[in-house]
Design an enzyme around this catalytic site. Structure first.
Site, PDB file in Angstrom:
ATOM      1  N   THR A  41     -77.150  69.632  28.624  1.00 57.37           N
ATOM      2  CA  THR A  41     -77.824  70.925  28.506  1.00 57.37           C
ATOM      3  C   THR A  41     -78.484  71.333  29.827  1.00 57.37           C
ATOM      4  O   THR A  41     -79.152  72.357  29.898  1.00 57.37           O
ATOM      5  CB  THR A  41     -78.888  70.870  27.392  1.00 57.37           C
ATOM      6  OG1 THR A  41     -79.758  69.759  27.631  1.00 57.37           O
ATOM      7  CG2 THR A  41     -78.230  70.692  26.031  1.00 57.37           C
ATOM      8  N   HIS A  46     -83.606  64.070  32.501  1.00 59.85           N
ATOM      9  CA  HIS A  46     -85.018  64.017  32.893  1.00 59.85           C
ATOM     10  C   HIS A  46     -85.631  62.756  32.292  1.00 59.85           C
ATOM     11  O   HIS A  46     -84.941  61.974  31.613  1.00 59.85           O
ATOM     12  CB  HIS A  46     -85.763  65.279  32.454  1.00 59.85           C
ATOM     13  CG  HIS A  46     -85.609  65.608  30.996  1.00 59.85           C
ATOM     14  ND1 HIS A  46     -86.201  64.877  29.993  1.00 59.85           N
ATOM     15  CD2 HIS A  46     -84.925  66.599  30.374  1.00 59.85           C
ATOM     16  CE1 HIS A  46     -85.900  65.379  28.817  1.00 59.85           C
ATOM     17  NE2 HIS A  46     -85.112  66.436  29.014  1.00 59.85           N
ATOM     18  N   HIS A  49     -85.082  61.417  28.806  1.00 58.66           N
ATOM     19  CA  HIS A  49     -83.839  60.700  28.487  1.00 58.66           C
ATOM     20  C   HIS A  49     -83.911  59.231  28.897  1.00 58.66           C
ATOM     21  O   HIS A  49     -83.060  58.433  28.497  1.00 58.66           O
ATOM     22  CB  HIS A  49     -82.649  61.329  29.229  1.00 58.66           C
ATOM     23  CG  HIS A  49     -82.349  62.736  28.838  1.00 58.66           C
ATOM     24  ND1 HIS A  49     -82.550  63.803  29.676  1.00 58.66           N
ATOM     25  CD2 HIS A  49     -81.861  63.262  27.679  1.00 58.66           C
ATOM     26  CE1 HIS A  49     -82.200  64.929  29.065  1.00 58.66           C
ATOM     27  NE2 HIS A  49     -81.780  64.622  27.859  1.00 58.66           N
ATOM     28  N   LYS A  83     -86.129  71.882  18.128  1.00 58.46           N
ATOM     29  CA  LYS A  83     -86.122  73.202  18.758  1.00 58.46           C
ATOM     30  C   LYS A  83     -86.568  74.276  17.767  1.00 58.46           C
ATOM     31  O   LYS A  83     -86.173  74.260  16.599  1.00 58.46           O
ATOM     32  CB  LYS A  83     -84.716  73.545  19.279  1.00 58.46           C
ATOM     33  CG  LYS A  83     -84.222  72.609  20.379  1.00 58.46           C
ATOM     34  CD  LYS A  83     -85.041  72.764  21.639  1.00 58.46           C
ATOM     35  CE  LYS A  83     -84.644  71.734  22.691  1.00 58.46           C
ATOM     36  NZ  LYS A  83     -85.504  71.792  23.870  1.00 58.46           N
ATOM     37  N   ARG A  87     -80.511  77.520  21.056  1.00 58.24           N
ATOM     38  CA  ARG A  87     -80.281  77.276  22.479  1.00 58.24           C
ATOM     39  C   ARG A  87     -79.372  78.362  23.041  1.00 58.24           C
ATOM     40  O   ARG A  87     -78.565  78.945  22.314  1.00 58.24           O
ATOM     41  CB  ARG A  87     -79.591  75.916  22.685  1.00 58.24           C
ATOM     42  CG  ARG A  87     -80.454  74.706  22.356  1.00 58.24           C
ATOM     43  CD  ARG A  87     -79.638  73.444  22.563  1.00 58.24           C
ATOM     44  NE  ARG A  87     -80.361  72.246  22.174  1.00 58.24           N
ATOM     45  CZ  ARG A  87     -81.113  71.525  23.000  1.00 58.24           C
ATOM     46  NH1 ARG A  87     -81.237  71.896  24.260  1.00 58.24           N
ATOM     47  NH2 ARG A  87     -81.713  70.426  22.588  1.00 58.24           N
ATOM     48  N   GLN A 174     -71.995  65.472  15.193  1.00 60.92           N
ATOM     49  CA  GLN A 174     -72.546  64.200  15.667  1.00 60.92           C
ATOM     50  C   GLN A 174     -72.162  63.063  14.721  1.00 60.92           C
ATOM     51  O   GLN A 174     -71.893  61.936  15.161  1.00 60.92           O
ATOM     52  CB  GLN A 174     -74.067  64.282  15.814  1.00 60.92           C
ATOM     53  CG  GLN A 174     -74.644  63.000  16.448  1.00 60.92           C
ATOM     54  CD  GLN A 174     -76.105  63.128  16.825  1.00 60.92           C
ATOM     55  OE1 GLN A 174     -76.547  64.175  17.280  1.00 60.92           O
ATOM     56  NE2 GLN A 174     -76.860  62.055  16.632  1.00 60.92           N
ATOM     57  N   ASP A 195     -86.306  61.992  16.679  1.00 60.17           N
ATOM     58  CA  ASP A 195     -85.883  63.290  16.159  1.00 60.17           C
ATOM     59  C   ASP A 195     -84.405  63.305  15.771  1.00 60.17           C
ATOM     60  O   ASP A 195     -83.920  64.263  15.178  1.00 60.17           O
ATOM     61  CB  ASP A 195     -86.169  64.400  17.184  1.00 60.17           C
ATOM     62  CG  ASP A 195     -85.451  64.184  18.510  1.00 60.17           C
ATOM     63  OD1 ASP A 195     -85.050  63.044  18.799  1.00 60.17           O
ATOM     64  OD2 ASP A 195     -85.296  65.164  19.271  1.00 60.17           O
ATOM     65  N   LYS A 231     -97.643  67.481  27.194  1.00 59.95           N
ATOM     66  CA  LYS A 231     -96.281  67.018  26.963  1.00 59.95           C
ATOM     67  C   LYS A 231     -95.861  65.994  28.000  1.00 59.95           C
ATOM     68  O   LYS A 231     -96.036  66.208  29.198  1.00 59.95           O
ATOM     69  CB  LYS A 231     -95.319  68.207  26.971  1.00 59.95           C
ATOM     70  CG  LYS A 231     -93.944  67.860  26.437  1.00 59.95           C
ATOM     71  CD  LYS A 231     -93.115  69.100  26.196  1.00 59.95           C
ATOM     72  CE  LYS A 231     -91.764  68.749  25.602  1.00 59.95           C
ATOM     73  NZ  LYS A 231     -90.939  69.935  25.354  1.00 59.95           N
ATOM     74  N   LYS A 234     -93.806  66.508  31.787  1.00 60.00           N
ATOM     75  CA  LYS A 234     -93.999  67.863  32.316  1.00 60.00           C
ATOM     76  C   LYS A 234     -95.170  67.860  33.301  1.00 60.00           C
ATOM     77  O   LYS A 234     -96.181  67.186  33.092  1.00 60.00           O
ATOM     78  CB  LYS A 234     -94.315  68.852  31.192  1.00 60.00           C
ATOM     79  CG  LYS A 234     -93.176  69.036  30.208  1.00 60.00           C
ATOM     80  CD  LYS A 234     -92.117  69.963  30.744  1.00 60.00           C
ATOM     81  CE  LYS A 234     -91.047  70.244  29.701  1.00 60.00           C
ATOM     82  NZ  LYS A 234     -90.011  71.130  30.185  1.00 60.00           N
ATOM     83  N   THR A 235     -95.033  68.632  34.369  1.00 65.20           N
ATOM     84  CA  THR A 235     -96.130  68.855  35.311  1.00 65.20           C
ATOM     85  C   THR A 235     -96.226  70.352  35.537  1.00 65.20           C
ATOM     86  O   THR A 235     -95.470  71.130  34.953  1.00 65.20           O
ATOM     87  CB  THR A 235     -95.857  68.167  36.667  1.00 65.20           C
ATOM     88  OG1 THR A 235     -94.734  68.807  37.290  1.00 65.20           O
ATOM     89  CG2 THR A 235     -95.554  66.691  36.478  1.00 65.20           C
TER      90      THR A 235
END
Length: 420
Positions: A41, A46, A49, A83, A87, A174, A195, A231, A234-235
């Site tokens: 995606t 990141h 993962h 989500k 998407r 899946q 999830d 989160k 994240k920055t």
């Protein structure tokens, strides 16, 4: 209990597991094939993962055979899990390009050349891309009841806000992946974030209905959270990517070294391969002397080395030390770009500019009068050195590799001057 499961339990890496006793017996009696999926995606993985990737690596280090699974087909559909909205659909060319990049990143963590238990790659576009609609609906879709699918969290959480048939079908796709890997590669275990529990158990149900006397297993890993409620991963600059072009090794190192005391031991368990004894010792030292931040330093070094390698780690540590000590001159132009990526930048295309003129043009000081005061008061630093010379002219000696000059005003306000 099997040693690997014990280690995963110690590290807090087990959120849910189907048939713990059966999986324990299986792992103790044979070396199995397992997989975790990564949908393309974006053009990079990141740090969200990283946990399932490193869990695959833990299995491989214990002699098992991980399958690094890239969702070239499901990446065209979109997973509704976690989500709140649909998407954006990407073109097949983009998804193919991202799939290739993700395969390359996975090879940093999994050994595809091992003689005894090599990791392998799979891409579900290889089978989903070939199946026709009638066959899919008859042979796969008929195994899924609507009520069963509606009961899954990934679907239920989207009923009110809306979910398309495209994303609604993701669970079936899946599940079909797990069945194909079970049939073609004898893959008996799927792992993923918590999830993904609904998708994983749906796949196991499809295997049960399709294959006689089949036994498949599922294991989920907790989604990483931060103690302060923000989160993870994240920055202010956005996500922490594994691609050094998107998140530099220095930024990556800084993310980990700034871990909260309440999170750092959990992260050491999750993201490093330190032993139980080493982690417990760091936990003790954090409790006794938190100001030394030894656990954070160890975490940053271990994870940066793992993701980016030793040279990038040394560079990140060098930049950190230079900024702490103020010894900016010790940095190369490449290191300047990393360390000052987010500071205000001003381009200069003239030779021999006066410092006062530069301070005003770059909006470091609001006026020439203020610039003179700043210099006279010792508030202006050039490449880490204080300058109180009012007639100072920026020369080649003030340029790092003839490209950059770093100006600091006060204690923390940095500005990057780029010479064009």
């Amino acid at each position: 209990m099997n040693e690997l499961l014990k280690d995963l339990q110690f590290r807090g890496l087990i959120s849910q597991m189907t048939d713990e006793e059966g999986l324990d017996k299986l792992l103790s009696s044979e070396k199995i094939k397992l997989y975790s999926g990564f949908d393309p995606t974006a053009d990079s993985l990141h740090i969200g993962h990283l946990l399932p990737v490193l869990t695959l690596r833990r299995f491989q280090l214990n002699g098992h055979h991980p399958i690094a699974f890239v969702g070239g087909a499901t990446g065209l559909i979109g997973d509704p899990s976690g989500k709140k909205a649909e998407r954006t659909l990407n073109s097949s060319d983009i998804v193919q390009n991202w799939s290739d990049r993700i395969k390359e990143q996975l090879s940093r963590f999994l050994d595809f050349e091992a003689t005894e238990n090599p990791a392998t790659i799979a891409n579900n576009y290889d089978w989903i891309g070939k199946i026709d609609v009638i066959s899919f609906l008859r042979d796969v879709g008929k195994n899924f009841g609507i009520n069963y699918m509606l009961a899954k969290d990934s679907v239920q959480s989207r009923i009110e806000s809306g979910i398309s048939f495209t994303e609604f079908s993701y669970m079936i796709l899946q599940s079909y992946d797990f069945l194909k890997l079970y049939q073609d590669r004898q893959c008996k275990l799927q792992i993923g974030g918590s999830d993904q529990w609904g998708n994983i158990t749906a796949g196991m149900e499809l295997i049960r209905k399709t294959e006689e006397n089949a036994k498949a297993f599922g294991l989920t890993i907790p989604l990483v959270t931060k103690a302060d409620g923000t989160k993870f991963g994240k920055t202010e600059g956005g996500a922490i990517w594994l691609d050094p072009e998107k998140t530099s090794p220095y930024e990556f190192y800084q993310f980990w070294i700034n871990a909260d005391d309440r999170d750092v031991i959990k992260y050491l368990k999750f993201f490093t391969f330190l032993s139980v004894a080493e982690i417990e010792q760091l936990e003790k030292e954090t409790q006794e002397a938190p100001e030394k931040r030894l656990a954070q330093k160890t975490l940053a070094e271990e994870v940066t080395n793992l993701v980016h390698g030793e040279e990038a780690l040394k560079q990140a540590m060098k930049i950190t030390e230079a900024l702490f000590s103020g010894n900016i001159k010790a940095l190369t132009a490449t290191e300047i770009i990393q360390g000052f990526k987010d500071v205000p930048t001003f381009e200069v295309n003239e030779e021999g500019i006066s410092l006062i003129e530069l301070l005003v043009q770059a909006k470091i000081s609001p006026s020439k009068r203020q610039a003179r005061e700043d210099i006279a008061n010792g508030a202006v630093y050039i490449n880490g050195d204080r300058n109180q010379e009012l007639e100072k002219v920026i020369t080649t000696q003030d340029k790092i590799e003839n490209q950059f000059t770093v100006i600091r005003r006060g204690k923390k306000k940095y500005y990057l001057i780029k010479f064009t």
